[in-house]
Design an enzyme around this catalytic site. Structure first.
Site, PDB file in Angstrom:
ATOM      1  N   LYS A  16       0.782  -1.221  -0.049  1.00 23.67           N
ATOM      2  CA  LYS A  16       0.097  -0.254   0.046  1.00 23.67           C
ATOM      3  C   LYS A  16       0.776   1.347   0.090  1.00 23.67           C
ATOM      4  O   LYS A  16       0.571   2.296  -0.480  1.00 23.67           O
ATOM      5  CB  LYS A  16      -0.785   0.077   1.221  1.00 23.67           C
ATOM      6  CG  LYS A  16      -1.861  -1.238   1.242  1.00 23.67           C
ATOM      7  CD  LYS A  16      -2.713  -1.089   2.662  1.00 23.67           C
ATOM      8  CE  LYS A  16      -1.984  -1.501   3.872  1.00 23.67           C
ATOM      9  NZ  LYS A  16      -1.169  -2.909   3.894  1.00 23.67           N
ATOM     10  N   GLN A 223      -3.556  -1.945   7.160  1.00 22.32           N
ATOM     11  CA  GLN A 223      -3.720  -3.285   7.286  1.00 22.32           C
ATOM     12  C   GLN A 223      -4.405  -3.981   5.914  1.00 22.32           C
ATOM     13  O   GLN A 223      -4.097  -3.457   4.996  1.00 22.32           O
ATOM     14  CB  GLN A 223      -4.719  -3.669   8.583  1.00 22.32           C
ATOM     15  CG  GLN A 223      -3.895  -3.638  10.038  1.00 22.32           C
ATOM     16  CD  GLN A 223      -3.704  -2.061  10.396  1.00 22.32           C
ATOM     17  OE1 GLN A 223      -4.656  -1.334  10.439  1.00 22.32           O
ATOM     18  NE2 GLN A 223      -2.469  -1.618  10.922  1.00 22.32           N
TER      19      GLN A 223
END
Ligand code: GDP
Ligand code: IMO
Ligand code: MG
Length: 429
Positions: A16, A223
């Site tokens: 990410k 996450q």
């Protein structure tokens, strides 16, 4: 759609940070909306490597970076991370960085409780990052958290600490631990208060202004969907909602601000900590994936568990999180494998499943059904255009998007920022 929401579609560490950093130069603001410094993102720009846990990944490009109210904030960690990045030449000031004044704080007592519980759980532990994330969210929901804005009202802090410590002292006593050193905690909070408060503001107002001016907002999830407290592999999850919907509640903008939902998806699967993992490989192939992918946690240094791509899980994550398109990362790690496998369904006690069941026992018991594909002999590492990819790698990408029922918007082929293939621009969609 002017805005983009980035979320992890597996168990975290999908890459990410790299993608947010790449997109950040085209955004006007980057906003973290959940999690805390349990996140760990590695960004590689030329010969520099940046490791971020709490600061939005947009800070490296100097884009306005905001920590939203949905984040739990450890003020001492914040100070250390800012100092570390400034040491690498990153500029962080009150112009390009802001913290929501209604953000709950992570205190040393939260870290203590996290560690005490994990130790007491023995083999049944969750395998948390040990950073106090779960206990801090519990206090938020329990309406006894100390928040950033409380640091501006030190006269009232004493009474707030009474309430909080009464709760924690009882829990600590259960573990045979002494009560919280309240005076020391109060002194530490008073000392750190001015540092945090210089960045604190009602960020929803700032974001409203940014939005009104027609600027592009990039929401940065931490996450992954499978660690979501509702939709993940409960109880082996983190303590926040990691799905795209949280971008709205965790920043102070409505759901219509979310824009293009970009799910970050690793070309295989990894997980850190305990919990079910149907395609996990505890053999030489798993070892090879881990070595080629450098699969060690950014936060804890723990070895990540590795396995083949699980299309059932990612299809479910994409549905739950309303993913518009994915960024497929670490494709280069699969270079040189003679055969690559994709999980397309599960077998559970004689039944075939096309989804991941909710109960932990069922999740632990499902057996993956694989489809085998021929690997590629050429290399994808460092590819920056579709034309640079071996034909068989393209077939793999196409099969992935077919199985997960979601199109590919980006492909990442190395840790380096520019080694990224743009298929469909999320900001222009
Ligand atoms: P995040 O938590 O989702 O931001 O991911 P992490 O940074 O924890 O883990 C991803 C790791 O893979 C980092 O070390 C990145 O530098 C690296 N990475 C990201 N994209 C790629 C890629 O396409 N190929 C390779 N080989 N590594 C990548
Ligand atoms: P990024 O943003 C991978 C995992 C922990 C543990 C569980 C609960 O880098 O993708 P916690 O400390 O949150 O209470 O731990 O969640 N976990 C992560 N795994 N990447 C992360 O973040 C993670 N953040 C938490 O390993 O299994
Ligand atoms: Mg990570």
């Amino acid at each position: 759609m002017a805005n983009v929401t980035v979320i992890g579609a597996q168990w975290g560490d999908e890459g990410k940070g790299k993608i947010v950093d790449w997109l950040a130069s085209r955004a006007d603001a980057v906003v973290r909306f959940q999690g805390g410094h349990n996140a760990g993102h590695t960004l590689v720009v030329g010969d520099q490597t940046y490791k971020l846990s709490l600061l939005p990944s947009g800070i490296v490009t100097g884009t306005l970076s905001i920590i939203g109210n949905g984040v739990v904030l450890d003020p001492w960690h914040l100070k250390a991370e800012i100092a570390k990045l400034e040491g690498q030449g990153v500029e962080i000031n009150t112009e390009n960085f802001a913290i929501a004044d209604n953000c709950p704080l992570i205190l040393p007592l939260h870290r203590d409780l996290d560690a005490l519980r994990e130790t007491a759980a023995g083999a049944g532990k969750i395998g948390t990052t040990g950073r106090g994330i779960g206990p801090a969210y519990e206090d938020k929901v329990g309406r006894r958290a100390i928040r950033v804005c409380d640091l501006a009202h030190l006269d009232a802090l004493d009474a707030q600490l009474d309430r909080l410590c009464a709760h924690h002292d009882a829990l600590r006593a259960g573990f045979g631990q002494p009560p919280v050193d309240r005076a020391a905690l109060l002194a530490e909070l008073k000392e750190i208060a001015p540092f945090v408060l210089q960045y604190a503001q009602p960020v929803w107002k700032r974001l409203k202004k940014v939005r009104k001016a027609g600027a592009r907002i990039l929401f940065e999830g931490a996450q992954g969907v499978l660690l979501d407290v509702d939709h993940g592999t409960y109880p082996f999850v983190t303590s926040s909602n990691t799905v795209s919907g949280t971008a709205a509640s965790g920043s102070g903008l409505g759901p219509n601000a979310t824009g293009f939902v970009l799910g970050i998806v690793k070309a295989y699967t990894t997980r850190v900590g305990s919990g079910p993992f149907p395609t996990e490989l505890e053999d030489a192939t798993g070892q090879r994936l881990g070595e080629r992918g450098h699969e060690f946690g950014t936060v804890t240094g723990r070895k990540r568990r590795c396995g083949w791509f699980d299309a059932v899980l990612v299809r479910q994550s994409c549905a739950i999180s309303g993913v518009t398109g994915i960024a497929l990362t670490k494709l280069d790690v699969l270079d040189g494998f003679e055969t690559v496998r994709i999980c397309t369904g599960y077998r559970l006690r004689g039944k075939i499943l096309d989804y991941f069941p909710s109960h932990a026992a069922d999740q632990a018991e499902v057996e993956p059904i694989y489809e085998d594909m021929e690997g590629w002999s050429g290399t994808t590492a460092g590819a920056r255009s579709w034309a640079d990819l071996p034909a068989q790698a393209i077939k793999y990408i196409q099969r992935v998007q077919e199985l997960i029922e979601t199109p590919v918007a980006l492909v990442s082929t190395s840790p380096e920022r520019e080694d990224t293939i743009l298929v469909r621009d999320p900001f222009e969609d």
